[in-house]
Design a protein around this motif. Structure first.
Motif, short mmCIF file in Angstrom:
data_model
loop_
_atom_site.label_atom_id
_atom_site.label_comp_id
_atom_site.label_asym_id
_atom_site.label_seq_id
_atom_site.Cartn_x
_atom_site.Cartn_y
_atom_site.Cartn_z
N ALA A 149 0.83 -1.21 0.00
CA ALA A 149 0.00 0.00 0.00
C ALA A 149 0.87 1.25 0.00
O ALA A 149 0.57 2.23 -0.71
N ALA A 150 1.96 1.24 0.79
CA ALA A 150 2.86 2.41 0.82
C ALA A 150 3.53 2.59 -0.53
O ALA A 150 3.67 3.73 -1.02
N ASP A 151 3.94 1.50 -1.16
CA ASP A 151 4.56 1.59 -2.49
C ASP A 151 3.59 2.15 -3.52
O ASP A 151 3.97 2.97 -4.36
N GLU A 152 2.34 1.71 -3.44
CA GLU A 152 1.33 2.21 -4.38
C GLU A 152 1.09 3.71 -4.18
O GLU A 152 1.00 4.46 -5.16
N ARG A 153 0.99 4.13 -2.92
CA ARG A 153 0.80 5.56 -2.65
C ARG A 153 2.00 6.37 -3.15
O ARG A 153 1.83 7.43 -3.75
N ARG A 154 3.21 5.86 -2.94
CA ARG A 154 4.41 6.55 -3.40
C ARG A 154 4.43 6.63 -4.93
O ARG A 154 4.74 7.67 -5.51
N ARG A 155 4.04 5.53 -5.60
CA ARG A 155 4.02 5.49 -7.05
C ARG A 155 3.00 6.50 -7.60
O ARG A 155 3.28 7.24 -8.55
N GLU A 156 1.81 6.54 -6.98
CA GLU A 156 0.79 7.49 -7.44
C GLU A 156 1.24 8.93 -7.23
O GLU A 156 1.01 9.79 -8.09
N TYR A 157 1.90 9.17 -6.10
CA TYR A 157 2.38 10.53 -5.83
C TYR A 157 3.40 10.96 -6.88
O TYR A 157 3.32 12.06 -7.42
N HIS A 158 4.38 10.09 -7.15
CA HIS A 158 5.40 10.45 -8.13
C HIS A 158 4.82 10.58 -9.54
O HIS A 158 5.25 11.45 -10.32
N GLU A 159 3.85 9.75 -9.88
CA GLU A 159 3.21 9.87 -11.19
C GLU A 159 2.47 11.19 -11.30
O GLU A 159 2.53 11.88 -12.34
N GLN A 177 3.18 13.95 -9.62
CA GLN A 177 4.18 15.01 -9.71
C GLN A 177 4.77 15.08 -11.12
O GLN A 177 4.97 16.18 -11.66
N ARG A 178 5.04 13.93 -11.73
CA ARG A 178 5.59 13.90 -13.09
C ARG A 178 4.60 14.50 -14.08
O ARG A 178 4.98 15.29 -14.96
N GLU A 217 5.24 17.73 -16.38
CA GLU A 217 5.16 17.65 -17.84
C GLU A 217 4.19 18.69 -18.39
O GLU A 217 4.48 19.34 -19.40
N SER A 218 3.04 18.85 -17.75
CA SER A 218 2.08 19.85 -18.23
C SER A 218 2.64 21.25 -18.06
O SER A 218 2.47 22.12 -18.93
N TYR A 219 3.35 21.48 -16.95
CA TYR A 219 3.97 22.79 -16.74
C TYR A 219 5.04 23.06 -17.80
O TYR A 219 5.10 24.15 -18.38
N ALA A 220 5.89 22.06 -18.08
CA ALA A 220 6.95 22.24 -19.07
C ALA A 220 6.37 22.47 -20.47
O ALA A 220 6.86 23.31 -21.23
N GLU A 221 5.31 21.74 -20.80
CA GLU A 221 4.68 21.92 -22.11
C GLU A 221 4.08 23.31 -22.24
O GLU A 221 4.22 23.98 -23.26
N GLU A 222 3.42 23.76 -21.18
CA GLU A 222 2.83 25.09 -21.21
C GLU A 222 3.91 26.17 -21.32
O GLU A 222 3.77 27.13 -22.08
N GLU A 223 4.98 25.99 -20.58
CA GLU A 223 6.09 26.94 -20.64
C GLU A 223 6.72 26.96 -22.04
O GLU A 223 7.06 28.03 -22.57
N HIS A 224 6.86 25.79 -22.64
CA HIS A 224 7.43 25.70 -24.00
C HIS A 224 6.51 26.40 -25.00
O HIS A 224 6.99 27.13 -25.90
#
Length: 134
Positions: free
Chosen positions: A77-87, A89-90, A94-101
């Motif tokens: 469960a902790a691994d799943e929460r960590r994976r969802e959090y990092h996904e 954040q990524r 990515e949306s921020y970088a695309e908008e900035e570009h």
């Protein structure tokens, strides 16, 4: 003199109230032990069992399969929460970088357009950039 009489009366009243309620027992605490019912009986255990619970199993003794399974479920469960959090954040990055570009492209396009308008001399194509040097 006018202050001493009310002060004396107040002290007497406080003293009498304290002496009246000194012998009274608290009604909020009952002497009977509360017996848990239903699902609470599974959660709570008697005091004798609770005190010996940690004494029964030392640090180096073998864990039961239920304990191993519970720890594994917690890890997963902790691994799943960590994976969802990092996904998440990524995806946000990515949306921020695309908008900035996109904004940078728009600013570059506007600057290029302004430069062309400023340097346009009426000739089409522009004389300055198409002439051959000798």
């Amino acid at each position: 003199m006018s202050r001493t009489l009310p002060l004396l009366l107040t002290c007497l009243i406080v003293l009498s109230v304290i002496t009246l309620f000194y012998g009274a027992d608290s009604a909020a605490v009952s002497d009977k032990a509360v017996k848990p019912q239903g699902a609470l009986r599974k959660v709570f255990m008697p005091e004798a069992d609770a005190s010996s619970f940690f004494k029964r199993r030392g640090k180096r003794s073998v864990k039961t399969q239920d304990e191993i399974n519970a720890e594994q479920r917690q890890r997963l469960a902790a691994d799943e929460r960590r994976r969802e959090y990092h996904e998440e954040q990524r995806n946000e990055f990515e949306s921020y970088a695309e908008e900035e570009h996109d904004e940078q492209d728009e600013r570059t396009r506007e600057k290029t357009e302004q430069w062309r308008e400023f340097h346009y001399d009426g000739l089409d194509p522009s004389y300055e950039y198409n002439r051959h040097t000798v």
